[in-house]
Write a protein that holds these residues in place. Structure first.
Motif, PDB file in Angstrom:
ATOM      1  N   VAL A 266      43.082  46.716  38.095  1.00  0.00           N
ATOM      2  CA  VAL A 266      44.083  47.571  38.455  1.00  0.00           C
ATOM      3  C   VAL A 266      44.498  47.255  39.833  1.00  0.00           C
ATOM      4  N   ILE A 267      43.347  47.340  40.748  1.00  0.00           N
ATOM      5  CA  ILE A 267      43.688  47.376  42.095  1.00  0.00           C
ATOM      6  C   ILE A 267      44.203  45.927  42.633  1.00  0.00           C
ATOM      7  N   TYR A 268      43.652  44.742  42.129  1.00  0.00           N
ATOM      8  CA  TYR A 268      44.078  43.511  42.737  1.00  0.00           C
ATOM      9  C   TYR A 268      44.766  42.713  41.966  1.00  0.00           C
ATOM     10  N   VAL A 269      45.039  42.860  40.559  1.00  0.00           N
ATOM     11  CA  VAL A 269      46.135  41.965  39.830  1.00  0.00           C
ATOM     12  C   VAL A 269      47.429  42.511  40.597  1.00  0.00           C
ATOM     13  N   PRO A 270      48.130  43.290  40.932  1.00  0.00           N
ATOM     14  CA  PRO A 270      49.328  43.690  41.621  1.00  0.00           C
ATOM     15  C   PRO A 270      49.347  42.938  42.994  1.00  0.00           C
ATOM     16  N   LEU A 271      48.285  43.155  43.655  1.00  0.00           N
ATOM     17  CA  LEU A 271      47.896  42.212  44.985  1.00  0.00           C
ATOM     18  C   LEU A 271      48.595  40.803  44.833  1.00  0.00           C
ATOM     19  N   LEU A 272      47.599  40.215  43.936  1.00  0.00           N
ATOM     20  CA  LEU A 272      47.628  38.760  43.728  1.00  0.00           C
ATOM     21  C   LEU A 272      49.257  38.514  43.041  1.00  0.00           C
ATOM     22  N   LEU A 273      49.702  39.340  42.533  1.00  0.00           N
ATOM     23  CA  LEU A 273      51.367  39.134  41.993  1.00  0.00           C
ATOM     24  C   LEU A 273      51.944  38.761  43.126  1.00  0.00           C
ATOM     25  N   VAL A 274      51.851  39.850  44.227  1.00  0.00           N
ATOM     26  CA  VAL A 274      52.641  39.753  45.472  1.00  0.00           C
ATOM     27  C   VAL A 274      52.590  38.290  45.997  1.00  0.00           C
ATOM     28  N   VAL A 275      51.191  38.065  46.104  1.00  0.00           N
ATOM     29  CA  VAL A 275      50.869  36.543  46.562  1.00  0.00           C
ATOM     30  C   VAL A 275      51.463  35.470  45.877  1.00  0.00           C
ATOM     31  N   VAL A 276      51.163  35.472  44.403  1.00  0.00           N
ATOM     32  CA  VAL A 276      52.133  34.383  43.916  1.00  0.00           C
ATOM     33  C   VAL A 276      53.486  34.336  44.082  1.00  0.00           C
ATOM     34  N   ASN A 277      54.142  35.672  43.758  1.00  0.00           N
ATOM     35  CA  ASN A 277      55.672  35.770  44.090  1.00  0.00           C
ATOM     36  C   ASN A 277      56.056  35.055  45.366  1.00  0.00           C
ATOM     37  N   SER A 278      55.219  35.242  46.316  1.00  0.00           N
ATOM     38  CA  SER A 278      55.714  34.913  47.587  1.00  0.00           C
ATOM     39  C   SER A 278      56.047  33.207  47.584  1.00  0.00           C
ATOM     40  N   PHE A 279      55.515  32.639  46.477  1.00  0.00           N
ATOM     41  CA  PHE A 279      55.489  31.360  46.337  1.00  0.00           C
ATOM     42  C   PHE A 279      56.581  31.278  44.951  1.00  0.00           C
ATOM     43  N   ASN A 280      56.939  31.994  44.344  1.00  0.00           N
ATOM     44  CA  ASN A 280      57.924  32.021  42.980  1.00  0.00           C
ATOM     45  C   ASN A 280      59.302  31.543  43.510  1.00  0.00           C
ATOM     46  N   ALA A 281      59.634  30.205  42.859  1.00  0.00           N
ATOM     47  CA  ALA A 281      60.846  29.426  43.178  1.00  0.00           C
ATOM     48  C   ALA A 281      62.077  30.637  42.670  1.00  0.00           C
ATOM     49  N   SER A 282      61.827  31.271  41.723  1.00  0.00           N
ATOM     50  CA  SER A 282      62.922  32.441  41.265  1.00  0.00           C
ATOM     51  C   SER A 282      63.131  33.290  41.999  1.00  0.00           C
ATOM     52  N   GLN A 283      64.501  33.775  42.512  1.00  0.00           N
ATOM     53  CA  GLN A 283      64.665  34.794  43.505  1.00  0.00           C
ATOM     54  C   GLN A 283      64.340  36.152  42.779  1.00  0.00           C
ATOM     55  N   THR A 284      64.451  36.227  41.533  1.00  0.00           N
ATOM     56  CA  THR A 284      64.297  37.394  40.678  1.00  0.00           C
ATOM     57  C   THR A 284      62.795  37.756  40.328  1.00  0.00           C
ATOM     58  N   PHE A 285      62.031  36.848  40.838  1.00  0.00           N
ATOM     59  CA  PHE A 285      60.555  36.814  40.392  1.00  0.00           C
ATOM     60  C   PHE A 285      60.437  36.644  38.934  1.00  0.00           C
ATOM     61  N   ALA A 286      60.882  35.807  38.278  1.00  0.00           N
ATOM     62  CA  ALA A 286      60.542  35.774  36.866  1.00  0.00           C
ATOM     63  C   ALA A 286      59.329  35.333  36.567  1.00  0.00           C
ATOM     64  N   TRP A 287      58.533  35.967  35.531  1.00  0.00           N
ATOM     65  CA  TRP A 287      57.304  35.770  35.121  1.00  0.00           C
ATOM     66  C   TRP A 287      57.131  35.140  33.892  1.00  0.00           C
ATOM     67  N   PRO A 288      56.155  34.138  33.593  1.00  0.00           N
ATOM     68  CA  PRO A 288      55.591  33.413  34.712  1.00  0.00           C
ATOM     69  C   PRO A 288      56.470  32.598  35.733  1.00  0.00           C
ATOM     70  N   PRO A 289      55.981  32.217  36.514  1.00  0.00           N
ATOM     71  CA  PRO A 289      56.993  31.518  37.750  1.00  0.00           C
ATOM     72  C   PRO A 289      57.351  30.145  36.969  1.00  0.00           C
TER      73      PRO A 289
END
Lengths: 273, 367
Positions: free
Chosen positions: A26-49
């Motif tokens: 619960v604590i770390y998955v959202p943080l990981l999400l932020v890290v991954v999204n900083s490399f996500n090519a989609s400007q709307t953070f489509a998931w999965p990148p």
């Protein structure tokens, strides 16, 4: 760990494991999400990148606002930590080494700012700075506001160390002919050093990601990193950069904590008992 | 500050006082209160130059507080501390020409052994080369010449103890204060260190003021001993006098084992009222009254209640027919002596020489 394991039933151990894992997720998955999204090519953070990119990092590096905010935050954190180191150490030594009337009250008053709701501290300081001291809100007021709660971490660390080391070494030093100041320089300070570093790093991290008190004590000109993030979070074209800055913020907060933990562990054998 | 304790003050040997001027340490009416607790209750004491002097007493008897007042860590509530005739009562520890070996050694963990030993010279600005040499000498004196580059944490308890000693003697203080320095060592090591300390003191000619709760330690090492009880001195004497001629029941009981005879038993056994002490090994035990030596003026009949075999000696507790009981200690020189067959329940005759009965007078606690 090992010695207690026999006292626990396997089912209980399993439950503990699952709960711990759940909490960490619960604590770390959202943080990981932020890290991954900083490399996500989609400007709307489509998931999965669909694709990874360094574009946001490049853009962030070009963003004057973000860079200014980082510089401001680092400066504030450094100065607030430095003030805390001096005042926190002196307060801890006074309270640990001398007995005086109202000692416990003073101790409580020093620790209290970390427990007080940030919004209360913020409003109180805002009022005091503007009306009582007649100051314009800006860099200085942020530093002072941060120092009020950063002192606590230094104070607590130094106090714990002084308590553990005791006065024996200082007495031995005096017995061997060292004046009070020499004793501080050659014995007390070296014994406190790792506690000072740990306390200082915690103070830095605390100041670096503070937003509530900062909101009330920063002027319109000054933006610390958390405030910049908050202001830009809902601007669509800034959102990807916010992710990048958030990752920087995570790193800058985690590294000092990690170092200070390492130091605290490494110095457990310091007292040499 | 005069109080009527029946302290027999045994003076330091005459020759010492002749040639060496004022006493190394002189305490006058020394008093220390912590809040409402009186830790030290009026101490007068002179310690001669070059003397090995022990302060002996149970924990809480005030001996360590006295030591701390001599070192300067505590300020007396009342009274004076003089070192070599100079009043130092209000001087800070770092201005006094004494050094302390602490109970927990208090070695600086962030410095090497050599740096620890050099510390006193360093803060007194002794040139580096000289302090190296002197520190090395001091370390060799305590047989740790090879250990200079180690950290205190890498040494055993006995070695740390010797570093603490070296760190103190390297400064060549007039008086060395030792606060239960052997307390943390095991028995064998403690015995070795007792001999070493005594030797070191003789070599250096420094006055040693030594605090201990271990009567054996005090007896083996000291020239004189002050026995402390509840913040007061019960007796100051040489080890032999302290043992053979205890002045108070407390001293008789604290230094060695003792039989205290008082009340009715005293009148019946010794023919006079009062309080008396007799050491267990002075009493002989016989199965037959005819075997009692003629020069033994004191005799008593009784029944053996308990026999404890102690290896080198056997201890018997005998209930006297007159009432009360006595402890008898007999060396196990031969295994065929009569004492051996005096098992539990045996009727026995005890006897001892009148000179071994020592009159002891309780120290009166009030002024």
């Amino acid at each position: 760990m090992r010695s207690t394991s026999t006292a626990m039933s396997p089912a209980f151990k399993m439950t503990l494991r699952v709960l711990t894992a759940l909490a960490l997720v619960v604590i770390y998955v959202p943080l990981l999400l932020v890290v991954v999204n900083s490399f996500n090519a989609s400007q709307t953070f489509a998931w999965p990148p669909s694709d990874l990119t360094l574009e946001w990092w490049r853009k962030a590096a070009d963003s004057e606002g973000a860079k200014d905010a980082i510089v401001t935050s680092v400066q504030v954190a450094l100065i607030a930590s430095a003030i805390s180191l001096v005042l926190g150490t002196m307060a801890a030594m006074a309270l640990q080494r001398y007995r005086f009337f109202g000692r416990d009250t003073v101790s409580l008053l020093i620790i209290l700012p970390i427990a007080l709701p940030g919004i209360v501290t913020g409003i109180a300081l805002n009022n005091a700075f503007r009306t009582v001291f007649g100051l314009d809100l800006g860099f200085l007021t942020i530093v002072v506001a941060h120092a009020t709660f950063c002192i606590v971490t230094v104070f607590n660390n130094v106090l714990a160390r002084l308590r553990r080391v005791g006065t024996n070494l200082e007495e031995a030093s005096a017995d061997l002919g060292a004046s009070t100041f020499t004793t501080f320089r050659l014995v007390t300070f070296p014994m406190m050093r790792s506690a000072l570093i740990a306390g200082g790093l915690l103070a830095f991290a605390l100041s670096f990601d503070e937003i509530i008190v900062t909101t009330f004590t920063a002027g319109p000109q000054e933006q610390t990193l958390p405030i910049w993030i908050f202001n830009n979070l809902f601007r669509p074209n800034q959102a990807p950069i916010v992710n990048v800055v958030a990752v920087v913020l995570i790193l800058l907060s985690v590294i000092p904590i990690w170092i200070s933990q390492k130091l605290a562990g490494a110095t457990d054998g310091l007292a040499g008992r | 500050m005069n109080h009527p304790t029946k302290t027999e003050r045994t003076e330091a040997p005459e020759r010492d006082r002749e040639e060496q001027g004022p006493p190394a340490v002189s305490l006058r009416g020394l008093r220390k209160e912590f809040g409402s607790v009186v830790a030290v209750d009026g101490i007068d004491l002179d310690i001669a130059n070059g003397e090995f002097f022990a302060m002996l007493g149970p924990s809480g008897s005030g001996k360590t507080t006295v030591l701390r007042m001599v070192a300067g860590f505590e300020v007396p509530t009342d009274g004076r501390v003089e070192l070599g005739g100079v009043d130092v009562t209000r001087q800070a520890p770092f201005s006094r020409d004494v050094n302390t070996v602490f109970q927990d050694y208090a070695l600086f963990p962030h410095m090497t052994v050599a740096q620890n030993v050099e510390y006193g010279l360093r803060v007194k600005r002794v040139p580096r080369a000289e302090r190296r040499t002197r520190a090395q000498e001091a370390l060799e004196k305590v047989r740790l010449g090879q250990f200079g580059s180690r950290r205190p944490g890498q040494l055993s308890g006995g070695q740390r103890q010797r570093v603490a000693l070296a760190r103190a003697i390297v400064n060549r203080p007039k008086v060395l204060l030792l606060d239960e320095p052997l307390g943390a060592l095991d028995l064998k090591l403690r015995r070795e260190m007792q001999v070493e300390l005594k030797q070191l003191q003789r070599d250096l000619g420094i006055t040693f003021l030594f605090v201990t709760h271990d009567q054996e330690e005090a007896l083996t090492m000291s020239d004189r001993i002050a026995v402390f009880n509840e913040g007061r001195i019960e007796q100051v004497a040489t080890p032999r006098d302290l043992y053979e001629l205890p002045a108070t029941p407390f001293v008789a009981g604290f230094v060695g084992t003792s039989n205290v005879i008082d009340g009715d038993a005293a009148t019946k056994l010794l023919g006079e009222p009062g309080t008396f002490s007799v050491r267990p090994e002075k009493i002989q035990l016989h199965l037959d009254a005819a075997h009692v030596p003629t020069h033994h003026a004191v005799t008593a009949a009784g029944v053996v209640r308990e026999v404890v075999y102690l290896g080198s000696a056997t201890q018997s507790i005998v209930d006297l027919d007159h009432g009360g009981s006595l402890i008898v200690l007999r060396q196990n020189q031969q295994s065929s002596e009569e004492g051996d067959v005096a098992g539990r329940g045996a009727h026995v005759h005890l006897s001892w020489s009148r000179e071994h009965t020592v009159s002891v007078v309780p120290a009166s606690p009030d002024e």
